[in-house]
Design a protein around this motif. Sequence first.
Motif, PDB file in Angstrom:
ATOM      1  N   VAL A 183       0.866  -1.186   0.128  1.00 15.87           N
ATOM      2  CA  VAL A 183       0.051  -0.022   0.163  1.00 15.87           C
ATOM      3  C   VAL A 183       0.724   1.246   0.065  1.00 15.87           C
ATOM      4  N   VAL A 184       0.661   2.058  -1.204  1.00 16.67           N
ATOM      5  CA  VAL A 184       1.307   3.333  -1.137  1.00 16.67           C
ATOM      6  C   VAL A 184       0.509   4.314  -0.703  1.00 16.67           C
ATOM      7  N   GLU A 185       0.877   5.056   0.336  1.00  8.17           N
ATOM      8  CA  GLU A 185       0.398   6.719   0.470  1.00  8.17           C
ATOM      9  C   GLU A 185       1.099   7.544  -0.049  1.00  8.17           C
ATOM     10  N   GLU A 186       0.700   8.311  -1.089  1.00  6.97           N
ATOM     11  CA  GLU A 186       1.184   9.155  -1.837  1.00  6.97           C
ATOM     12  C   GLU A 186       1.472  10.502  -1.003  1.00  6.97           C
ATOM     13  N   PRO A 187       2.631  11.149  -1.230  1.00  8.37           N
ATOM     14  CA  PRO A 187       2.980  12.481  -0.003  1.00  8.37           C
ATOM     15  C   PRO A 187       1.973  13.525  -0.827  1.00  8.37           C
ATOM     16  N   VAL A 188       1.649  14.262   0.109  1.00  8.55           N
ATOM     17  CA  VAL A 188       0.883  15.684  -0.012  1.00  8.55           C
ATOM     18  C   VAL A 188       1.808  16.738   0.626  1.00  8.55           C
ATOM     19  N   ALA A 189       1.994  17.914  -0.029  1.00 12.24           N
ATOM     20  CA  ALA A 189       2.811  18.904   0.812  1.00 12.24           C
ATOM     21  C   ALA A 189       2.080  19.314   2.087  1.00 12.24           C
ATOM     22  N   LEU A 190       2.961  19.584   3.016  1.00  9.40           N
ATOM     23  CA  LEU A 190       2.484  20.283   4.095  1.00  9.40           C
ATOM     24  C   LEU A 190       1.912  21.637   4.020  1.00  9.40           C
ATOM     25  N   PRO A 191       0.861  22.083   4.708  1.00  5.07           N
ATOM     26  CA  PRO A 191       0.234  23.420   4.577  1.00  5.07           C
ATOM     27  C   PRO A 191       1.391  24.400   5.187  1.00  5.07           C
TER      28      PRO A 191
END
Length: 402
Positions: free
Chosen positions: A390-398
């Motif tokens: 399972v891959v959790e794709e990164p999301v830029a931090l606010p």
Amino acid sequence: MLFKRAKPVNPATEIFPLTDTLIDFDDTIATTPNHQRRKHKLSRAPAKRSIAQKWMIALSLTGLHLLATIVLFQVDLIKLSTVFALLGMLAAMVAVFFVVFQLKLNLHFHERRLKLPIISTAFICMLVVFYLDPATQIIFTPFAFIAIAYGMYRISTGQLLLLALGVFFALALIIGLHYQQGHNLALLRLEAMHFIALLLSLPAFIFLIGKVQHLHRVLNKASRKIKYIQADAKRDVLIDCFNRRYMVVALEEHKLLADENGSPLCLAVIDLDHFKRINDEVGHLGGDEVLRTFAKVAQENVRASDIFGRYGGEEFLLIFPDTSLLPALNTSERIRAQIEHFPWQGALQHRVSVSIGVTQYIPGESVLELFSRTDTAMYMAKQGGRNQVVVEEPVALPAESK
């Protein structure tokens, strides 16, 4: 394979259970390694001398003896022919040993640096010079100590004492020849005084060298033990891979590198499925063998730059330095497939499989948050049926969380 895009995980609100061991990844604690300081220390570590440097040391020492002989000639204590004789012997000595080392003939001897032959040849040169000009006895004694000291770490005390015995015999013979040639009683007394002084001091010097050699051996042995201890401190001896402590430090350091260089960093959390069932089927010793085999297979399927280690129990970490998400995913999937199709031996009644969570480091997040997101992905793999990545794709931090 299951893919998931999500917001950065907040460890305080994570819906999946996180163990207390996550405190190891708290990069705010005082024990966080200083990567720059470690690099600075490594850069200052003394390097081994090159072959050219070793030749320069030997040539410098012989050059000093030649220089001292030239000084004696300048003050009219010896003849010019003696200087030329020494120069010729030194040139021949250097040429012979240069050819020996170039042809690698030294490799046929137990002591490959040939310190004893070199020192013996140097003493022969000094003895010949002393025979040609008795005034050179002034410099014979100090350079005798220098010659002995040159081989102190490579020649045993017994060999040094035998060498000294041969030198004393040759000196006594030369002194006798000098007296027979000139019947100069004053010269005989002077040479006898130098001989007695050397006879009393050189064996004592060799005895002290033996003490230094013993200390050198003790320090070398202690250094090797320290290296073994340091290596063992990094390894999980049972599984033969890096241990939890080393993996925590490595992840902290590569996070710092990613922040400094802007390079990508990925992490995988790998957990063996139904490991309790494996222990029930083959026993705890058999379960340990399964862990060892898994670790071996996993390490055979990663790059040399990747860092694989055991985090605890049947859970493992795989750090991908300077690696984006897709290559990390491919490696993780390759490991999963290899484990699934591995020909397991013994009393295993069910196949062995792994659940893997993979994610990429988001610049600005803590190591705890990175591990939490990866651990979450691994739990999702288990809840989704196990034996998957399972891959959790990164999301830029606010901006406010940076």
